[in-house]
Design a protein around this motif. Structure first.
Motif, PDB file in Angstrom:
ATOM      1  N   VAL A   1      42.094  52.886  34.815  1.00 29.97           N
ATOM      2  CA  VAL A   1      43.256  52.941  33.924  1.00 29.97           C
ATOM      3  C   VAL A   1      44.448  52.243  34.578  1.00 29.97           C
ATOM      4  CG1 VAL A   1      44.959  54.470  32.856  1.00 29.97           C
ATOM      5  CG2 VAL A   1      42.522  55.017  32.720  1.00 29.97           C
ATOM      6  N   ASN A   2      44.651  52.492  35.867  1.00 24.97           N
ATOM      7  CA  ASN A   2      45.753  51.846  36.588  1.00 24.97           C
ATOM      8  C   ASN A   2      45.596  50.329  36.605  1.00 24.97           C
ATOM      9  OD1 ASN A   2      46.774  54.352  37.049  1.00 24.97           O
ATOM     10  ND2 ASN A   2      46.448  54.358  39.262  1.00 24.97           N
ATOM     11  N   ASP A   3      44.354  49.872  36.783  1.00 23.94           N
ATOM     12  CA  ASP A   3      44.088  48.436  36.740  1.00 23.94           C
ATOM     13  C   ASP A   3      44.496  47.860  35.394  1.00 23.94           C
ATOM     14  OD1 ASP A   3      42.300  45.965  37.826  1.00 23.94           O
ATOM     15  OD2 ASP A   3      41.815  46.323  35.716  1.00 23.94           O
ATOM     16  N   SER A   4      44.200  48.582  34.332  1.00 21.89           N
ATOM     17  CA  SER A   4      44.573  48.136  32.995  1.00 21.89           C
ATOM     18  C   SER A   4      46.091  48.085  32.822  1.00 21.89           C
ATOM     19  CB  SER A   4      43.963  49.078  31.949  1.00 21.89           C
ATOM     20  OG  SER A   4      44.326  48.680  30.642  1.00 21.89           O
ATOM     21  N   LEU A   5      46.794  49.063  33.392  1.00 25.16           N
ATOM     22  CA  LEU A   5      48.255  49.071  33.289  1.00 25.16           C
ATOM     23  C   LEU A   5      48.871  47.894  34.034  1.00 25.16           C
ATOM     24  CD1 LEU A   5      49.031  52.870  33.757  1.00 25.16           C
ATOM     25  CD2 LEU A   5      49.148  51.548  31.641  1.00 25.16           C
ATOM     26  N   ILE A   6      48.277  47.547  35.176  1.00 22.10           N
ATOM     27  CA  ILE A   6      48.801  46.434  35.968  1.00 22.10           C
ATOM     28  C   ILE A   6      48.543  45.101  35.297  1.00 22.10           C
ATOM     29  CG2 ILE A   6      48.456  45.123  38.115  1.00 22.10           C
ATOM     30  CD1 ILE A   6      48.168  47.780  39.551  1.00 22.10           C
ATOM     31  N   PHE A   7      47.345  44.920  34.757  1.00 22.98           N
ATOM     32  CA  PHE A   7      46.988  43.609  34.214  1.00 22.98           C
ATOM     33  C   PHE A   7      47.109  43.524  32.692  1.00 22.98           C
ATOM     34  CE2 PHE A   7      44.958  43.355  38.387  1.00 22.98           C
ATOM     35  CZ  PHE A   7      45.391  42.094  38.786  1.00 22.98           C
TER      36      PHE A   7
ATOM     37  N   LEU B   1      43.945  48.218  47.582  1.00 28.03           N
ATOM     38  CA  LEU B   1      43.995  49.445  48.371  1.00 28.03           C
ATOM     39  C   LEU B   1      44.973  50.412  47.721  1.00 28.03           C
ATOM     40  CD1 LEU B   1      43.340  51.176  50.844  1.00 28.03           C
ATOM     41  CD2 LEU B   1      45.182  49.977  52.065  1.00 28.03           C
ATOM     42  N   TRP B   2      44.421  51.507  47.181  1.00 29.79           N
ATOM     43  CA  TRP B   2      45.229  52.558  46.558  1.00 29.79           C
ATOM     44  C   TRP B   2      45.336  53.729  47.529  1.00 29.79           C
ATOM     45  CZ3 TRP B   2      47.390  52.037  41.693  1.00 29.79           C
ATOM     46  CH2 TRP B   2      46.911  50.982  40.898  1.00 29.79           C
ATOM     47  N   VAL B   3      46.503  54.350  47.585  1.00 35.20           N
ATOM     48  CA  VAL B   3      46.697  55.529  48.435  1.00 35.20           C
ATOM     49  C   VAL B   3      47.331  56.648  47.609  1.00 35.20           C
ATOM     50  CG1 VAL B   3      46.889  54.219  50.580  1.00 35.20           C
ATOM     51  CG2 VAL B   3      48.944  54.693  49.244  1.00 35.20           C
ATOM     52  N   LEU B   4      47.024  57.874  48.005  1.00 38.75           N
ATOM     53  CA  LEU B   4      47.620  59.033  47.358  1.00 38.75           C
ATOM     54  C   LEU B   4      48.949  59.377  48.024  1.00 38.75           C
ATOM     55  CD1 LEU B   4      44.623  61.456  46.709  1.00 38.75           C
ATOM     56  CD2 LEU B   4      46.218  60.582  44.992  1.00 38.75           C
TER      57      LEU B   4
ATOM     58  N   LEU C   1      49.617  51.584  44.483  1.00 41.62           N
ATOM     59  CA  LEU C   1      48.956  50.382  45.002  1.00 41.62           C
ATOM     60  C   LEU C   1      49.702  49.884  46.237  1.00 41.62           C
ATOM     61  CD1 LEU C   1      46.735  48.281  44.605  1.00 41.62           C
ATOM     62  CD2 LEU C   1      48.273  47.048  43.059  1.00 41.62           C
ATOM     63  N   LYS C   2      49.020  49.892  47.379  1.00 41.55           N
ATOM     64  CA  LYS C   2      49.657  49.571  48.653  1.00 41.55           C
ATOM     65  C   LYS C   2      49.375  48.138  49.127  1.00 41.55           C
ATOM     66  CE  LYS C   2      50.121  51.537  53.333  1.00 41.55           C
ATOM     67  NZ  LYS C   2      51.511  52.015  53.200  1.00 41.55           N
ATOM     68  N   ARG C   3      48.135  47.679  48.965  1.00 39.82           N
ATOM     69  CA  ARG C   3      47.753  46.338  49.417  1.00 39.82           C
ATOM     70  C   ARG C   3      46.880  45.663  48.359  1.00 39.82           C
ATOM     71  NH1 ARG C   3      51.113  47.723  52.351  1.00 39.82           N
ATOM     72  NH2 ARG C   3      51.135  47.852  54.631  1.00 39.82           N
ATOM     73  N   VAL C   4      47.087  44.358  48.208  1.00 39.17           N
ATOM     74  CA  VAL C   4      46.259  43.553  47.308  1.00 39.17           C
ATOM     75  C   VAL C   4      45.793  42.314  48.053  1.00 39.17           C
ATOM     76  CG1 VAL C   4      46.247  42.088  45.248  1.00 39.17           C
ATOM     77  CG2 VAL C   4      47.335  44.331  45.169  1.00 39.17           C
ATOM     78  N   ILE C   5      44.507  42.030  47.963  1.00 41.32           N
ATOM     79  CA  ILE C   5      43.956  40.778  48.483  1.00 41.32           C
ATOM     80  C   ILE C   5      43.292  40.061  47.311  1.00 41.32           C
ATOM     81  CG2 ILE C   5      42.413  39.669  50.136  1.00 41.32           C
ATOM     82  CD1 ILE C   5      42.622  42.131  51.883  1.00 41.32           C
ATOM     83  N   SER C   6      43.799  38.880  46.980  1.00 50.46           N
ATOM     84  CA  SER C   6      43.264  38.077  45.880  1.00 50.46           C
ATOM     85  C   SER C   6      42.663  36.811  46.484  1.00 50.46           C
ATOM     86  CB  SER C   6      44.384  37.739  44.898  1.00 50.46           C
ATOM     87  OG  SER C   6      43.889  37.043  43.778  1.00 50.46           O
TER      88      SER C   6
END
Length: 263
Positions: A38-44, A147-150, A157-162
């Motif tokens: 769901v979070n992925d959908s909100l971001i993209f 990288l997701w953290v609680l 969302l803390k880190r993204v590698i594309s």
């Protein structure tokens, strides 16, 4: 006999307890997978495709870092959101970008400390598309690791590698025909802030660009939008009210990286 019966009972209890533990772990993984999907959908779907960037403020950590194999590095939440607003979400852009998650590619791996989940790694593959003058064409395809953290019982969302960006296998759209007269209007010398002198010339069926160390044919995705064949680069030619070409805009993975003014 009594001792054997006792052992059988203890084995049954242990086996039942183990099954319950495994089921609990599976249920927890499924719940987190669905939450992060769901979070992925909100971001993209919402932030990237529809430019509802307020979701980024809610989902991105303050010490956010974004690593891109072509576009470089962003080291703050503020800088990343700003680049989104100035790039793909700029209302002055004539080309609209859209992201699509490749079905079945999403994976989630839980990160634990003494059995307690503190984060998760979300991997997947996505495709990008560009629309100009109402016509959508395929762009790049890439892999991503998030990288997701609680934090305070909330996923951020803390880190993204594309990475592994490449053009989709069939980027050329059937039926795109550009007259020689229109192609000739793009020919000439352009001046770019970072690259310097850029020369656009004609090929038999399209255009050729010479810019610094780059020398490549570019193919038409629409009458005004061209793309590099091996790199996730597009070149959008812009005209004034009289139809005279004034510049072209360079995008890398849908982000504006250069603007060249015609001399």
């Amino acid at each position: 006999m009594i001792q054997l019966l006792y052992r059988l009972i203890m084995f049954t209890v242990a086996f039942y307890g183990m099954n319950m533990s495994i089921k609990a772990q599976v249920d927890q993984h499924k719940e987190i997978f669905n939450t992060l999907k769901v979070n992925d959908s909100l971001i993209f779907e919402r932030s990237f495709n529809k430019c509802e960037t307020h979701y980024l403020k809610q989902l991105i950590a303050e010490d956010f870092e974004f690593y891109h194999d072509i576009g470089g590095l962003e080291t703050s939440k503020e800088a990343f959101i700003k680049s989104m607003k100035n790039g793909i979400c700029n209302p002055n852009n004539k080309t609209k970008s859209r992201r699509e998650l490749v079905e079945g590619s999403l994976e989630v791996f839980l990160l634990k400390d003494n059995g307690n989940v503190y984060g998760a790694l979300q991997n997947g593959v996505h495709k990008f598309f560009e629309t100009t003058n109402g016509k959508e064409v395929a762009g790049s395809v890439a892999k991503f690791s998030h990288l997701w953290v609680l934090k305070n019982e909330k996923w951020v969302l803390k880190r993204v590698i594309s990475y592994d960006h490449k053009m989709q296998e069939q980027p050329i759209v059937d039926g795109v025909e550009i007259s020689n007269k229109l192609l000739d209007t793009y020919i000439g010398q352009y001046q770019a802030k970072e690259t310097g002198l850029v020369v656009i010339s004609r090929t038999e069926k399209g255009l050729h660009i010479n810019a610094g160390q780059m020398s490549a044919d570019i193919y038409a995705k629409s009458p005004s939008l061209f793309a590099h064949k091996q790199a996730p680069l597009t070149f959008e030619f812009v005209s004034d009210s009289q139809g005279k070409i004034t510049k072209f805009i360079v995008r890398e993975n849908d982000n504006i990286v250069e603007e060249a003014i015609k001399q």
